[in-house]
Design an enzyme around this catalytic site. Structure first.
Site, PDB file in Angstrom:
ATOM      1  N   SER A  48      29.613  45.771  -2.530  1.00  0.00           N
ATOM      2  CA  SER A  48      28.697  46.884  -2.719  1.00  0.00           C
ATOM      3  C   SER A  48      28.778  47.426  -4.133  1.00  0.00           C
ATOM      4  O   SER A  48      29.847  47.421  -4.748  1.00  0.00           O
ATOM      5  CB  SER A  48      29.010  48.010  -1.723  1.00  0.00           C
ATOM      6  OG  SER A  48      28.204  49.144  -1.989  1.00  0.00           O
ATOM      7  N   SER A  63       0.870  -1.172   0.000  1.00  0.00           N
ATOM      8  CA  SER A  63       0.000   0.000   0.000  1.00  0.00           C
ATOM      9  C   SER A  63       0.905   1.220   0.000  1.00  0.00           C
ATOM     10  O   SER A  63       2.049   1.155   0.466  1.00  0.00           O
ATOM     11  CB  SER A  63      -0.894   0.013   1.240  1.00  0.00           C
ATOM     12  OG  SER A  63      -1.467   1.293   1.462  1.00  0.00           O
ATOM     13  N   THR A  85      31.352  38.506  27.486  1.00  0.00           N
ATOM     14  CA  THR A  85      30.011  38.100  27.895  1.00  0.00           C
ATOM     15  C   THR A  85      29.118  39.326  27.783  1.00  0.00           C
ATOM     16  O   THR A  85      29.498  40.414  28.212  1.00  0.00           O
ATOM     17  CB  THR A  85      30.003  37.563  29.335  1.00  0.00           C
ATOM     18  OG1 THR A  85      30.511  38.566  30.223  1.00  0.00           O
ATOM     19  CG2 THR A  85      30.854  36.310  29.461  1.00  0.00           C
TER      20      THR A  85
END
Length: 478
Positions: free
Chosen positions: A324, A146, A193
């Protein structure tokens, strides 16, 4: 009455009536209707060779099992096996034309496979395409099967094939980061951090962490792949095995494992396995984890290389193209940027997989096609992203060693390293004065007579700053 098609055609019949199919096509009427019904993405299942290969592998294993059980004669079985071997070798993939996103829980993909295999097998037997009285797509190629056990099995197999290549690509990227970790092992820098100066570390430690993260995720991906090896082949429509020989599931599974080298096993409960999408959700979650961590790493690379004059400029990414159309000399971090975008896509794909898995009802999930599409996209794009990041970016990264040394010397973060030797209050006062006056921490410590030049040299040695050591404050003072 059948609609006409341009050029030579043959007429095929299904429950809705007759249709003309291009004479050269290996697919048949069921595939033709699916192409008409699902003009969704414009991406055929052939875009995922692993899925086509997996479908052919399942059909080949089924034919061998049915032959062994005496349900398919040697001549038909041999032709089906030969046709499947050709597909697994890369032939006829362009005839797998149904859209990857389709209604019917993958029925169109299964029908497409049945028809291509049947028509190629007919040719191998000396018959014309469409002469199904000699070998039928459903009666023979789909015997004992199936869509509901063939398609999920093929999807699981295709995902493992694609995941194996992602694992290899991740190892290439891990190796690239590990090589840079070794190259930069002696380069002292400031750790941060919350984007503020923290304590010293080496650039090598920073890159080693990226390598470790990748290796951890490789382990998680391997675990997720193991869950995909439990298949529901032989369960047929809903897992009860209706119309399949009782010995078929185990026999077909053994043939599939032998053909592919993937150690698949029959699920303990085929009814559960036919409806459960848990392994797909697990894999999707792991891919999201990989994407999130890769994206974070790329964010770091873009941040560490920002500049070249007005940013952190701690490292240099290789220049791969002009950045750019208006700003001369500008070079952008385009490789990390493209990997970021892959990560965003994978995270979105995970949402799709989640909703599709949740949307299943009763004994079947009708939304496996979009699950397969989403996961195969994620695996394919992540693999390309890992290789591109390794080869076009990480391999060419260089360190601005002198600039990093200056940043460490000027940072008030050095005061943290002096805590065990001069005390927190004295270290805080030195840090505040350094920040106010612009003087270097070590110069203030010397000026105040808090430590000698020899003691400072020992305390601030790169190995002592960046790596755990056993020296005590008392030993340094002594």
């Amino acid at each position: 009455m059948s609609a006409s098609v341009p050029g030579p055609s043959r007429t095929e019949h299904d429950l809705l009536g007759d249709r003309d199919v291009p004479a050269a096509a290996y697919y048949g009427v069921h595939t033709l209707r699916a192409v008409e019904n699902f003009p969704i993405t414009g991406t055929p299942i052939a875009a995922y060779p692993d899925l086509v290969t997996a479908l052919a592998s399942v059909k080949q294993a089924a034919a061998l099992a049915n032959r062994d059980l005496g349900l398919l004669d040697d001549r038909k079985a041999g032709a089906i096996v030969d046709a499947c071997e050709e597909i697994r070798a890369g032939q006829w993939h362009d005839h797998f034309v149904v859209d990857v996103i389709q209604g019917g829980a993958g029925t169109s993909s299964n029908m497409n496979a049945n028809e291509v295999i049947a028509n190629r097998a007919l040719e191998l037997l000396g018959h014309a395409k469409g002469e199904y009285r000699h070998l039928h797509p459903l009666e023979d190629v789909n015997a004992g099967q199936s869509t509901n056990d063939v398609y999920p099995t093929a999807v699981r197999l295709s995902l493992q094939l694609a995941a194996a290549r992602l694992l290899e690509a991740m190892d290439v990227l891990r190796g690239a980061f590990a090589a840079k970790a070794e190259e930069f092992a002696d380069v002292l820098k400031m750790g941060r951090t919350q984007l503020q100066d923290a304590v010293p570390m080496t650039l090598g430690q920073e890159f080693a962490a990226y390598a470790v993260m990748l290796e951890e995720d490789r382990a998680r991906l391997a675990e997720a792949c193991a869950l995909l090896r439990e298949i529901n082949l032989g369960g047929t429509a809903i897992g009860t095995g209706l119309n399949a020989h009782p010995a078929y599931p185990e026999l077909a599974c053994r043939h599939l494992a032998s053909l592919t080298g993937v150690p698949v096993t029959v699920a303990g409960d085929l009814v559960e396995a036919t409806q459960d999408m848990g392994a797909f959700v697990q894999l999707s979650g792991v891919l999201k984890r990989i994407a999130v961590k890769l994206s974070k790493t790329c964010n770091d690379l873009r941040l560490l290389s920002c500049g070249p004059r007005a940013g952190l400029a701690e490292i240099n990414l290789p220049a791969v193209q002009a950045g750019s159309s208006i700003m001369p000399g500008k070079v952008n971090p385009v490789i990390p940027e493209v990997v970021n975008q892959i990560a965003f896509e994978v995270i979105g794909n995970d949402v799709t997989v989640t909703f599709a898995a949740e949307g299943g009802q009763l004994q079947l999930n009708a939304f496996e096609p979009v699950i397969a599409h989403s996961l195969l996209k994620s695996l394919t794009h992540l693999r390309a992203g890992c290789l591109t990041l390794a080869e076009r970016c990480v391999d060419g990264i260089t360190a601005n060693r002198e600039h990093l040394a200056r940043l460490v010397g000027q940072s008030i973060g050095l005061a943290t390293a002096l805590n065990p030797y001069i005390g927190y209050e004295q270290a805080t006062a030195v840090a505040q004065e350094a920040l106010t006056t612009g003087a270097a921490v070590h110069e203030l410590v010397l000026a105040k007579g808090l430590l000698t030049q020899e003691q400072l040299r020992e305390i601030l040695h790169p190995d002592n700053l960046a790596r755990p050591h056993t020296r005590t404050a008392a030993a340094v003072r002594a």
